[in-house]
Design an enzyme around this catalytic site. Structure first.
Site, PDB file in Angstrom:
ATOM      1  N   ARG A  60      34.730  35.357  23.275  1.00  0.00           N
ATOM      2  CA  ARG A  60      35.760  34.803  24.171  1.00  0.00           C
ATOM      3  C   ARG A  60      36.916  34.274  23.331  1.00  0.00           C
ATOM      4  NH1 ARG A  60      32.914  31.391  28.982  1.00  0.00           N
ATOM      5  NH2 ARG A  60      35.071  30.680  29.085  1.00  0.00           N
ATOM      6  N   ASP A  62      40.636  32.820  22.243  1.00  0.00           N
ATOM      7  CA  ASP A  62      41.528  31.774  22.744  1.00  0.00           C
ATOM      8  C   ASP A  62      42.901  32.339  23.085  1.00  0.00           C
ATOM      9  OD1 ASP A  62      39.611  29.798  22.423  1.00  0.00           O
ATOM     10  OD2 ASP A  62      40.297  29.234  20.418  1.00  0.00           O
ATOM     11  N   TYR A 123      36.564  39.322  12.187  1.00  0.00           N
ATOM     12  CA  TYR A 123      37.944  38.959  12.488  1.00  0.00           C
ATOM     13  C   TYR A 123      38.824  39.187  11.269  1.00  0.00           C
ATOM     14  CZ  TYR A 123      36.781  36.453  16.834  1.00  0.00           C
ATOM     15  OH  TYR A 123      36.378  36.123  18.110  1.00  0.00           O
ATOM     16  N   ARG A 211      39.979  29.773  12.490  1.00  0.00           N
ATOM     17  CA  ARG A 211      41.307  29.200  12.266  1.00  0.00           C
ATOM     18  C   ARG A 211      41.242  27.919  11.430  1.00  0.00           C
ATOM     19  NH1 ARG A 211      43.057  28.749  18.235  1.00  0.00           N
ATOM     20  NH2 ARG A 211      44.838  27.628  17.339  1.00  0.00           N
TER      21      ARG A 211
END
Length: 283
Positions: A60, A62, A123, A211
């Site tokens: 999921r 952001d 990622y 992040r």
């Protein structure tokens, strides 16, 4: 969603990508534009369903985060799948907005769960440190960092973070959720175009983990912190105000990995278990 498909139904896997710039994240919200909302609406329309399907997703994302290799699933009555399955990809291409595309539609193997069957997510986070800024054509996908980055120092610091750890220092805590994760890869490379790309792969990620890790390692890359600092933050186990969560637009979900078909159900059951570190108490 259960791994068991109701009799008379099939589980459908979608492979998709999207530009997250204009989305308020993946998860459906009543008044905001989301990837899930757009997809569920499109699926309902092209198959003329009386109610929307319910999508389950591998990761999921952001608001502002992109995806190149996202995976989702939904269950559908077998007769509806038989009628629409071979036309679904083309019809979705005509119905979906330009910033989300479905590339593959297929019946999923037994035991498949887009979220819990995954064994890793990969990622990429892209950063530009050119003094002049970021190419305007890439501004929605690359973070500009105003100081030169030492990729070697960032890789040295990253090595300390690999393996299974409690990443509480780099995650936003959620009630009832563990912050123990296995970080399989964290590496940095400067491309021929000058863009510095972090490749981050783990069995799963807790909220803001990538992040936050990137934010800490940029401090090492620009010389503001020593190479052992991110590891010390990890071992302290608490959020540190000096670790900044970098902006979402540099982040892209590149790929989701799954085991062989015969291992899907077992992996899904394993992933649902609350993890603890060796030697940790249960409560």
């Amino acid at each position: 969603m259960s791994d068991e498909v109701e009799p008379g139904h099939v589980r459908v896997r979608l492979d998709l990508s999207y530009d997250g710039t204009q989305f308020s994240g993946w998860a459906k919200q009543r008044t905001l534009r989301t990837v899930q909302g757009e997809l569920e609406s499109a699926l309902q329309t092209v198959m003329r369903l009386p109610r929307p399907v319910e999508l389950t997703v591998a990761g999921r994302t952001d608001a502002g985060v992109h995806a190149r290799g996202q995976v989702a699933q939904f269950d559908l009555a077998a007769e509806v799948w038989a009628e629409h399955g071979d036309k679904l990809l083309r019809r979705l291409a005509g119905r979906l907005p330009h910033d989300v595309r479905v590339w593959r539609v297929a019946e999923a193997p037994a035991g498949f769960n887009a979220r819990f069957s995954a064994v890793w997510r990969r990622y990429a986070y892209r950063v530009g440190d050119h003094q002049g800024g970021v190419d305007p054509l890439r501004r929605s996908h690359v973070l500009w960092h105003p100081w030169p980055l030492d990729v070697g120092a960032m890789n040295e610091a990253s090595a300390e973070l690999l393996g299974e750890h409690d990443f509480a220092a780099y995650c936003r805590r959620r009630e009832g959720a563990t912050t123990i994760r296995t970080l399989q890869q964290l590496s940095w490379e400067r491309g021929a175009d000058g863009i510095v790309t972090a490749t981050v792969r783990a069995d799963a990620f807790c909220h803001n983990m990538v992040r936050s890790l990137v934010g800490a390692l940029l401090h090492v890359g620009d010389g503001h912190r020593p190479a052992d600092w991110p590891g010390r933050i990890l071992r302290a186990g608490v959020r540190d105000s000096s670790v900044h969560v970098v902006k979402p637009h540099g982040l892209t979900l590149e790929e989701v990995g799954y085991p062989a078909d015969e291992l899907l159900a077992a992996r899904s059951r394993e992933a649902r278990n609350m993890r603890t570190l060796p030697g940790a108490g249960c409560c």
